[in-house]
Scaffold this motif. Structure first.
Motif, mmCIF file in Angstrom:
data_model
loop_
_atom_site.group_PDB
_atom_site.id
_atom_site.type_symbol
_atom_site.label_atom_id
_atom_site.label_comp_id
_atom_site.label_asym_id
_atom_site.label_seq_id
_atom_site.Cartn_x
_atom_site.Cartn_y
_atom_site.Cartn_z
ATOM 1 N N SER A 23 -18.907 -34.766 -57.280
ATOM 2 C CA SER A 23 -19.725 -34.090 -56.285
ATOM 3 C C SER A 23 -19.395 -34.598 -54.885
ATOM 4 C CB SER A 23 -21.197 -34.343 -56.603
ATOM 5 O OG SER A 23 -21.999 -33.576 -55.782
ATOM 6 N N LYS A 24 -19.454 -33.705 -53.902
ATOM 7 C CA LYS A 24 -19.137 -34.066 -52.520
ATOM 8 C C LYS A 24 -20.393 -33.982 -51.671
ATOM 9 C CE LYS A 24 -14.559 -32.350 -53.170
ATOM 10 N NZ LYS A 24 -13.358 -32.111 -52.474
ATOM 11 N N LYS A 25 -20.417 -34.754 -50.590
ATOM 12 C CA LYS A 25 -21.568 -34.778 -49.685
ATOM 13 C C LYS A 25 -21.251 -34.006 -48.410
ATOM 14 C CE LYS A 25 -24.070 -38.930 -50.338
ATOM 15 N NZ LYS A 25 -24.357 -40.243 -49.798
ATOM 16 N N TYR A 26 -22.275 -33.343 -47.881
ATOM 17 C CA TYR A 26 -22.123 -32.559 -46.663
ATOM 18 C C TYR A 26 -23.336 -32.749 -45.751
ATOM 19 C CZ TYR A 26 -18.751 -30.061 -49.535
ATOM 20 O OH TYR A 26 -17.707 -29.755 -50.351
ATOM 21 N N SER A 27 -23.086 -32.704 -44.459
ATOM 22 C CA SER A 27 -24.178 -32.569 -43.499
ATOM 23 C C SER A 27 -24.537 -31.090 -43.463
ATOM 24 C CB SER A 27 -23.725 -32.995 -42.098
ATOM 25 O OG SER A 27 -23.483 -34.365 -42.048
ATOM 26 N N THR A 61 -28.373 -35.598 -46.245
ATOM 27 C CA THR A 61 -27.153 -34.914 -46.663
ATOM 28 C C THR A 61 -27.412 -34.217 -47.990
ATOM 29 O OG1 THR A 61 -26.332 -36.875 -47.808
ATOM 30 C CG2 THR A 61 -25.629 -36.575 -45.520
ATOM 31 N N ILE A 62 -26.547 -33.261 -48.295
ATOM 32 C CA ILE A 62 -26.657 -32.554 -49.574
ATOM 33 C C ILE A 62 -25.310 -32.645 -50.290
ATOM 34 C CG2 ILE A 62 -28.440 -30.941 -48.820
ATOM 35 C CD1 ILE A 62 -26.180 -28.833 -48.523
ATOM 36 N N CYS A 121 -16.331 -36.118 -48.469
ATOM 37 C CA CYS A 121 -17.568 -35.801 -47.766
ATOM 38 C C CYS A 121 -17.270 -35.296 -46.353
ATOM 39 C CB CYS A 121 -18.505 -36.992 -47.719
ATOM 40 S SG CYS A 121 -17.937 -38.366 -46.735
ATOM 41 N N TRP A 122 -18.181 -34.473 -45.867
ATOM 42 C CA TRP A 122 -18.180 -33.983 -44.483
ATOM 43 C C TRP A 122 -19.559 -34.330 -43.931
ATOM 44 C CZ3 TRP A 122 -14.470 -31.701 -41.513
ATOM 45 C CH2 TRP A 122 -13.300 -31.304 -42.158
ATOM 46 N N VAL A 123 -19.687 -35.535 -43.449
ATOM 47 C CA VAL A 123 -20.986 -35.994 -42.997
ATOM 48 C C VAL A 123 -20.896 -36.446 -41.548
ATOM 49 C CG1 VAL A 123 -22.818 -37.685 -43.361
ATOM 50 C CG2 VAL A 123 -21.637 -36.696 -45.327
#
Length: 160
Positions: A23-27, A61-62, A121-123
């Motif tokens: 799983s990846k994290k995003y703002s 974050t999601i 991730c894109w945070v």
């Protein structure tokens, strides 16, 4: 010695296949919260603040899985998660980019899109904007998705 090479090869293949399966994290931010942030920023006296970049993001974050599950919940449909290894996506992208008949239907798998997909991730950190302007996100992900669904149905005539 041959056993070690096999183990190394097996571990390397596991590493290659695991990439992209996690799983990846995003703002994220809702449109309503972003617009409020822009209005607040426009009204600020920026001479008082430090000379650095600001990000306006929701503090939580999601993950991609949370986004798919939340969207499915709002649409009252089942979400479908099918993890693919990065190496497979890169191969499909390369093929689609070089075969004109595939390029149009698979535009979302172009080389630029794949570069966006690959990072874990894109945070962005929005805490400095929040502390300098006292802005706070108000909408949850579910509220933002529900509002988007309603807008698409009423303004665009989509049946979701």
């Amino acid at each position: 010695m041959i056993v070690n090479r096999r183990r190394e090869t097996k571990n390397m293949m596991k590493l290659i296949l695991d990439r992209g399966l996690k799983s990846k994290k995003y703002s994220w931010i809702s449109v309503k919260d972003l617009c409020r942030g822009i209005v607040i920023a426009a009204a600020c006296d920026w001479k008082k603040f430090s000379q650095h970049s600001y990000f306006i993001t929701h503090p939580k974050t999601i993950t991609d899985i949370e986004l798919i599950e939340s969207t499915a919940q709002v649409l009252k449909k089942r979400g479908f998660i099918f993890p693919l290894p990065h190496c497979f996506l890169q191969l499909v992208s390369m093929i689609a980019d070089r075969i004109p008949a595939l390029h149009q239907p698979l535009q979302s798998l172009g080389p630029d899109r794949i570069k966006e997909i690959l990072p874990a991730c894109w945070v962005a950190n929005g805490s400095s904007f929040q502390s300098d302007t006292k802005w706070q996100a108000e909408q949850t992900l579910l509220e933002a998705l529900e509002e988007t669904k309603e807008w698409l149905e009423t303004q665009k005539g989509y049946r979701l």
